[in-house]
Design an enzyme around this catalytic site. Structure first.
Site, PDB file in Angstrom:
ATOM      1  N   CYS A   7       0.857  -1.203   0.000  1.00  0.00           N
ATOM      2  CA  CYS A   7       0.000   0.000   0.000  1.00  0.00           C
ATOM      3  C   CYS A   7       0.887   1.245   0.000  1.00  0.00           C
ATOM      4  O   CYS A   7       1.643   1.481   0.960  1.00  0.00           O
ATOM      5  CB  CYS A   7      -0.928  -0.017   1.206  1.00  0.00           C
ATOM      6  SG  CYS A   7      -1.853   1.528   1.396  1.00  0.00           S
ATOM      7  N   THR A  96      -9.098   5.779  -5.973  1.00  0.00           N
ATOM      8  CA  THR A  96      -8.024   5.069  -6.696  1.00  0.00           C
ATOM      9  C   THR A  96      -6.972   4.496  -5.752  1.00  0.00           C
ATOM     10  O   THR A  96      -6.288   3.546  -6.122  1.00  0.00           O
ATOM     11  CB  THR A  96      -7.326   6.013  -7.700  1.00  0.00           C
ATOM     12  OG1 THR A  96      -6.810   7.151  -7.007  1.00  0.00           O
ATOM     13  CG2 THR A  96      -8.294   6.469  -8.783  1.00  0.00           C
ATOM     14  N   HIS A  99      -6.569   3.259   0.569  1.00  0.00           N
ATOM     15  CA  HIS A  99      -6.158   3.550   1.953  1.00  0.00           C
ATOM     16  C   HIS A  99      -6.861   4.856   2.296  1.00  0.00           C
ATOM     17  O   HIS A  99      -6.719   5.837   1.560  1.00  0.00           O
ATOM     18  CB  HIS A  99      -4.630   3.689   2.017  1.00  0.00           C
ATOM     19  CG  HIS A  99      -4.072   4.029   3.376  1.00  0.00           C
ATOM     20  ND1 HIS A  99      -3.061   3.286   3.964  1.00  0.00           N
ATOM     21  CD2 HIS A  99      -4.369   5.028   4.247  1.00  0.00           C
ATOM     22  CE1 HIS A  99      -2.769   3.829   5.141  1.00  0.00           C
ATOM     23  NE2 HIS A  99      -3.546   4.893   5.334  1.00  0.00           N
ATOM     24  N   HIS A 101      -8.195   8.304   2.938  1.00  0.00           N
ATOM     25  CA  HIS A 101      -7.559   9.622   2.855  1.00  0.00           C
ATOM     26  C   HIS A 101      -8.631  10.672   2.622  1.00  0.00           C
ATOM     27  O   HIS A 101      -9.629  10.405   1.958  1.00  0.00           O
ATOM     28  CB  HIS A 101      -6.516   9.676   1.726  1.00  0.00           C
ATOM     29  CG  HIS A 101      -7.029   9.259   0.383  1.00  0.00           C
ATOM     30  ND1 HIS A 101      -7.182   7.937   0.034  1.00  0.00           N
ATOM     31  CD2 HIS A 101      -7.440   9.980  -0.692  1.00  0.00           C
ATOM     32  CE1 HIS A 101      -7.655   7.867  -1.197  1.00  0.00           C
ATOM     33  NE2 HIS A 101      -7.830   9.090  -1.662  1.00  0.00           N
ATOM     34  N   HIS A 103      -9.013  14.390   0.959  1.00  0.00           N
ATOM     35  CA  HIS A 103      -8.451  15.484   0.184  1.00  0.00           C
ATOM     36  C   HIS A 103      -8.818  16.792   0.895  1.00  0.00           C
ATOM     37  O   HIS A 103      -9.968  16.966   1.316  1.00  0.00           O
ATOM     38  CB  HIS A 103      -9.060  15.546  -1.220  1.00  0.00           C
ATOM     39  CG  HIS A 103      -8.816  14.337  -2.061  1.00  0.00           C
ATOM     40  ND1 HIS A 103      -7.903  14.316  -3.092  1.00  0.00           N
ATOM     41  CD2 HIS A 103      -9.366  13.091  -2.045  1.00  0.00           C
ATOM     42  CE1 HIS A 103      -7.910  13.130  -3.675  1.00  0.00           C
ATOM     43  NE2 HIS A 103      -8.799  12.364  -3.058  1.00  0.00           N
TER      44      HIS A 103
END
Ligand code: AMP
Length: 115
Positions: A7, A96, A99, A101, A103
Site C-alpha cells: 500500500c 483510486t 487507503h 484519505h 483530500h
C-alpha cells in the site's frame, strides 16, 4: 501499527517512502497530492491502514484526521477563505488509492466537481 503490504499510502504515512509532508502527529500525516487540483491540495492519511471511511475507523483516528485538517488549513492560509474536504469511497466515487484519505482543497474558488 497495522499496515498493508504494497500500500503506497501505508509507506508514505510511515516514512518508508518520503513525501512532501505538511503535518504529522502520532496517528496521521498530511502531504501534498502529486497531481494537485487546486493551489492547496493536501491528503490527510492515517498511519494505520483502513480501506476507507466505512472500514471501522476508530474515533481517535477520525478525531486526529479532523485535527489535521484544522492544522493544515491554518498553515496553508485557507482556513478563512474556505476549503473543501473530500473522501472518495469505492469504485463509483472514483477512489483510486484504497487507503483512507481526505483530500483538502483550497486556495481559489473551487469548481463544483473536484477530486
Ligand atoms: P482518490 O482518487 O480519492 O483515491 O485519490 C488519490 C489521490 O492520491 C489522487 O489525487 C492522486 O493524485 C494521489 N496520489 C497517488 N499516489 C500519490 C503519491 N505517491 N504521492 C502523492 N499523492 C498521490
Amino acid at each position: 501499527m497495522a499496515t498493508q503490504d504494497g500500500c503506497i499510502f501505508c509507506k508514505i504515512a510511515n516514512h518508508v517512502i518520503e513525501s512532501d509532508y505538511v503535518y504529522e502527529d502520532e496517528l496521521v500525516v498530511a502531504f501534498r497530492d502529486m497531481s494537485p487540483m487546486a493551489p492547496t491540495h493536501v491528503l490527510v492519511v492515517p498511519k494505520e491502514h483502513y480501506d476507507n471511511i466505512v472500514d471501522s475507523v476508530p474515533a481517535d483516528t477520525l478525531a486526529a484526521m479532523a485535527h489535521a485538517v484544522d492544522q493544515v488549513t491554518r498553515a496553508e492560509g485557507i482556513r478563512e477563505s474556505g476549503f473543501r474536504t473530500i473522501a472518495n469511497t469505492g469504485k463509483d466515487a472514483g477512489q483510486t488509492v484504497m487507503h483512507l484519505h481526505w483530500h483538502v482543497l483550497g486556495g481559489e474558488t473551487l469548481p463544483m466537481a473536484l477530486a
